[in-house]
Design a protein around this motif. Structure first.
Motif, PDB file in Angstrom:
ATOM      1  N   LEU A 146       3.351   5.427  -5.580  1.00  0.00           N
ATOM      2  CA  LEU A 146       4.067   5.487  -7.540  1.00  0.00           C
ATOM      3  C   LEU A 146       2.644   6.892  -7.490  1.00  0.00           C
ATOM      4  O   LEU A 146       2.618   7.359  -8.088  1.00  0.00           O
ATOM      5  N   ALA A 147       1.246   6.593  -6.660  1.00  0.00           N
ATOM      6  CA  ALA A 147       0.050   7.328  -7.023  1.00  0.00           C
ATOM      7  C   ALA A 147       0.847   9.491  -7.298  1.00  0.00           C
ATOM      8  O   ALA A 147       0.171   9.503  -8.003  1.00  0.00           O
ATOM      9  N   LYS A 148       1.329   9.263  -5.731  1.00  0.00           N
ATOM     10  CA  LYS A 148       1.934  10.884  -6.081  1.00  0.00           C
ATOM     11  C   LYS A 148       2.902  11.221  -6.724  1.00  0.00           C
ATOM     12  O   LYS A 148       2.539  12.540  -7.294  1.00  0.00           O
ATOM     13  N   SER A 149       3.842  10.316  -6.995  1.00  0.00           N
ATOM     14  CA  SER A 149       4.919  10.861  -7.550  1.00  0.00           C
ATOM     15  C   SER A 149       4.249  10.927  -9.780  1.00  0.00           C
ATOM     16  O   SER A 149       4.088  11.939 -10.224  1.00  0.00           O
ATOM     17  N   GLU A 150       2.733   9.942  -9.495  1.00  0.00           N
ATOM     18  CA  GLU A 150       1.976  10.240 -11.587  1.00  0.00           C
ATOM     19  C   GLU A 150       1.033  11.868 -11.094  1.00  0.00           C
ATOM     20  O   GLU A 150       1.570  12.203 -11.966  1.00  0.00           O
ATOM     21  N   SER A 151       1.183  12.126 -10.666  1.00  0.00           N
ATOM     22  CA  SER A 151       0.180  12.913  -9.559  1.00  0.00           C
ATOM     23  C   SER A 151       0.649  14.423 -10.208  1.00  0.00           C
ATOM     24  O   SER A 151       0.479  15.342 -10.573  1.00  0.00           O
ATOM     25  N   GLU A 152       1.639  14.251  -9.378  1.00  0.00           N
ATOM     26  CA  GLU A 152       2.938  15.392  -9.310  1.00  0.00           C
ATOM     27  C   GLU A 152       3.466  15.354 -10.326  1.00  0.00           C
ATOM     28  O   GLU A 152       3.679  16.805 -11.353  1.00  0.00           O
ATOM     29  N   SER A 153       3.374  14.743 -11.489  1.00  0.00           N
ATOM     30  CA  SER A 153       4.068  14.340 -13.251  1.00  0.00           C
ATOM     31  C   SER A 153       3.059  15.285 -13.572  1.00  0.00           C
ATOM     32  O   SER A 153       3.228  15.879 -14.524  1.00  0.00           O
ATOM     33  N   ARG A 154       1.893  14.750 -13.627  1.00  0.00           N
ATOM     34  CA  ARG A 154       1.363  15.375 -13.786  1.00  0.00           C
ATOM     35  C   ARG A 154       0.477  17.133 -14.469  1.00  0.00           C
ATOM     36  O   ARG A 154       0.221  17.415 -14.913  1.00  0.00           O
ATOM     37  N   GLU A 155       0.675  16.918 -12.473  1.00  0.00           N
ATOM     38  CA  GLU A 155       0.702  18.508 -12.651  1.00  0.00           C
ATOM     39  C   GLU A 155       1.641  19.326 -12.870  1.00  0.00           C
ATOM     40  O   GLU A 155       1.294  20.788 -13.587  1.00  0.00           O
ATOM     41  N   ASN A 206       0.844  -1.138  -0.163  1.00  0.00           N
ATOM     42  CA  ASN A 206       0.344  -0.144   0.057  1.00  0.00           C
ATOM     43  C   ASN A 206       1.343   1.651   0.008  1.00  0.00           C
ATOM     44  O   ASN A 206       0.705   2.364  -0.702  1.00  0.00           O
ATOM     45  N   MET A 207       1.521   1.569   0.774  1.00  0.00           N
ATOM     46  CA  MET A 207       2.941   2.569   1.132  1.00  0.00           C
ATOM     47  C   MET A 207       3.444   2.477  -0.459  1.00  0.00           C
ATOM     48  O   MET A 207       4.012   3.503  -0.985  1.00  0.00           O
ATOM     49  N   VAL A 208       4.335   1.894  -0.924  1.00  0.00           N
ATOM     50  CA  VAL A 208       4.570   1.551  -3.045  1.00  0.00           C
ATOM     51  C   VAL A 208       3.520   2.589  -3.707  1.00  0.00           C
ATOM     52  O   VAL A 208       3.828   3.325  -4.112  1.00  0.00           O
ATOM     53  N   ILE A 209       2.216   1.694  -3.570  1.00  0.00           N
ATOM     54  CA  ILE A 209       0.847   2.302  -4.902  1.00  0.00           C
ATOM     55  C   ILE A 209       0.687   3.341  -4.372  1.00  0.00           C
ATOM     56  O   ILE A 209       0.843   4.293  -5.087  1.00  0.00           O
TER      57      ILE A 209
END
Length: 83
Positions: free
Chosen positions: A14-23, A8-11
């Protein structure tokens, strides 16, 4: 830490990193659009000019699950994953 907690921590990371990249990409797209707007035809939209792959994905709403016994719920989820 259990394997589930780690996963859950890894997922989540990764979701946080992808969200920041999209932003960051969204900000870059907006800046580029504002820069080229004077040369575009009237009525040209931001998403039409510089589309991203995630612009077309449909977001499914999350339905909350109510359960009196949370352990039973997670046992059912684990069984469905094993199938």
């Amino acid at each position: 830490m259990t394997p589930r907690h780690f996963k859950n921590m890894v997922i989540g990371y990764l979701a946080k990193s992808e969200s920041e990249s999209r932003e960051r990409w969204e900000v870059a797209r907006y800046n580029a659009f504002i820069s080229i707007k004077p040369q575009l035809k009237k009525g040209t939209k931001l998403l039409e000019t510089l589309p991203f792959p995630w612009d077309n994905t449909l977001k499914t709403p999350v339905k909350p699950v109510k359960s009196d016994k949370p352990d039973v719920f997670w046992d059912k989820v684990d069984k469905q994953k094993d199938k």
